[in-house]
Design an enzyme around this catalytic site. Sequence first.
Site, PDB file in Angstrom:
ATOM      1  N   ASP A 140     -11.521  51.394   6.043  1.00 27.48           N
ATOM      2  CA  ASP A 140     -12.647  51.103   5.160  1.00 27.48           C
ATOM      3  C   ASP A 140     -13.956  50.920   5.923  1.00 27.48           C
ATOM      4  O   ASP A 140     -14.849  50.217   5.474  1.00 27.48           O
ATOM      5  CB  ASP A 140     -12.326  49.840   4.336  1.00 27.48           C
ATOM      6  CG  ASP A 140     -13.309  49.641   3.190  1.00 27.48           C
ATOM      7  OD1 ASP A 140     -13.810  50.641   2.670  1.00 27.48           O
ATOM      8  OD2 ASP A 140     -13.572  48.476   2.836  1.00 27.48           O
ATOM      9  N   CYS A 194      -1.170  54.829 -16.030  1.00 28.10           N
ATOM     10  CA  CYS A 194      -1.770  53.735 -16.792  1.00 28.10           C
ATOM     11  C   CYS A 194      -1.418  53.798 -18.278  1.00 28.10           C
ATOM     12  O   CYS A 194      -1.489  52.782 -18.977  1.00 28.10           O
ATOM     13  CB  CYS A 194      -3.289  53.747 -16.642  1.00 28.10           C
ATOM     14  SG  CYS A 194      -3.873  53.273 -15.000  1.00 28.10           S
ATOM     15  N   CYS A 197      -2.915  51.694 -21.702  1.00 24.49           N
ATOM     16  CA  CYS A 197      -3.387  50.348 -21.345  1.00 24.49           C
ATOM     17  C   CYS A 197      -4.865  50.368 -20.949  1.00 24.49           C
ATOM     18  O   CYS A 197      -5.310  51.230 -20.181  1.00 24.49           O
ATOM     19  CB  CYS A 197      -2.561  49.789 -20.189  1.00 24.49           C
ATOM     20  SG  CYS A 197      -3.096  48.156 -19.622  1.00 24.49           S
ATOM     21  N   CYS A 204     -13.450  43.152 -18.123  1.00 25.43           N
ATOM     22  CA  CYS A 204     -14.631  43.160 -17.256  1.00 25.43           C
ATOM     23  C   CYS A 204     -15.769  42.357 -17.892  1.00 25.43           C
ATOM     24  O   CYS A 204     -16.222  42.681 -18.990  1.00 25.43           O
ATOM     25  CB  CYS A 204     -15.103  44.584 -16.982  1.00 25.43           C
ATOM     26  SG  CYS A 204     -16.560  44.641 -15.907  1.00 25.43           S
ATOM     27  N   CYS A 220     -21.178  45.751 -11.538  1.00 27.32           N
ATOM     28  CA  CYS A 220     -19.921  45.158 -11.072  1.00 27.32           C
ATOM     29  C   CYS A 220     -20.198  43.893 -10.268  1.00 27.32           C
ATOM     30  O   CYS A 220     -20.983  43.904  -9.309  1.00 27.32           O
ATOM     31  CB  CYS A 220     -19.163  46.172 -10.216  1.00 27.32           C
ATOM     32  SG  CYS A 220     -17.650  45.542  -9.488  1.00 27.32           S
ATOM     33  N   CYS A 247     -14.876  39.743  -7.442  1.00 28.17           N
ATOM     34  CA  CYS A 247     -14.377  39.548  -8.806  1.00 28.17           C
ATOM     35  C   CYS A 247     -12.999  40.198  -8.896  1.00 28.17           C
ATOM     36  O   CYS A 247     -12.843  41.374  -8.575  1.00 28.17           O
ATOM     37  CB  CYS A 247     -15.327  40.187  -9.819  1.00 28.17           C
ATOM     38  SG  CYS A 247     -14.805  40.037 -11.545  1.00 28.17           S
ATOM     39  N   CYS A 250     -10.340  42.594 -13.127  1.00 27.44           N
ATOM     40  CA  CYS A 250      -9.690  43.854 -13.493  1.00 27.44           C
ATOM     41  C   CYS A 250      -8.400  44.072 -12.714  1.00 27.44           C
ATOM     42  O   CYS A 250      -7.459  44.697 -13.211  1.00 27.44           O
ATOM     43  CB  CYS A 250     -10.646  45.032 -13.324  1.00 27.44           C
ATOM     44  SG  CYS A 250     -11.234  45.300 -11.631  1.00 27.44           S
TER      45      CYS A 250
END
Length: 379
Positions: A140, A194, A197, A204, A220, A247, A250
């Site tokens: 990263d 997913c 869903c 959020c 965000c 955060c 999610c």
Amino acid sequence: MNAVPTLPAQTLVAELRARATALGFDSFGIAAANARPDLPAKLDAALAAGWHGDMDWMAETAERRGSPNGMWPEAKSVILLGINYGPETDPLAILGEKSLGSISVYARNRDYHEIIKGKLKEIAGLLARRTAAEVKVFVDTAPLMEKPLAEAAGLGWQGKHTVLVSREFGSWLFLGAILTSAELPADAPHAESCGSCTRCLDICPTNAFPAPFQLEARRCLAYLTVEHKGPIPVEFRAPMGNRIYGCDDCLAVCPWNKFASISREARLRARPELERPALAELVQLDDARFRALFAGSPIKRIGLARFLRNALIAIGNSDDATLIPLVEARLDAGDALVRGAAVWALRRLAPARAAELSLAYRARESDSSVMGEWTGDIA
């Protein structure tokens, strides 16, 4: 000339996989370097829409970021590895305790870059010895799109919240990558799973997802509390609640998390003092104590001013009148970013007191953004 494994390919991969497991990695997969030819167009669309906010480095490295071969033309294969950092408790429970600060799970202990990079280098070294191939290691910190590549390597799929989701570890995987000039047998890509869903989208607090699988960083809270350098936009301050770094909403509601166990890597587990930190203590930090508290943590990288900005916004959302004196103590802060957040917090907690102090503080305020906080003339 491409490096050729001196061992049978499957034997080599089995050895690499076993070594990765021994080092604490929970997921391992291989993708061809050119496995995602769709990425440049997707990246260009996101940048054109401005979803990257003021992360200018994303636009500056777009040509290299779109493909591993854009960064290193000789790359033939990408090894993707993941470490589970599943939390021991529900990270959303603290959101109801307004006088405490909520720190994202990934930042509650040592910087994962430091933990993973050495392990990746060991595996890359083993690969180089066995094949004479060139290798490059990434965690990263370079223009490499790990999440879609991890999907191509079969580790999981990018969920509707754009984070990688694993059947075994839910949304809690740190990713690392090894690029190599060796051509290794690729794993099958993971299908998106997913279904219907939408829990991650629905929860959020700032409506940061314009559509499933799309993230607008400028809305965000993970971006605003970590990457954003200026004042938190007014419309996002109340929804921010007591989130002072990142955060997890999610991620934490993903149904696949039910299969995630606690991390095997002890160094990825939360430090107790960062699980339930009191805002009253955090807002009093000076630079030396900030650096000491967050030594080895990714939080240290945002610096004291941005951290105090976040803490003061959280205090403004706390409804805790006992914190008013601590807010007033920051009205004279040397950094305008801190002063502005303190004014907002005071106006939220004690509007009459803010009105009483306004004239005197405005008379000596030189920063237009802080002046706007006093007058309420802020966008």
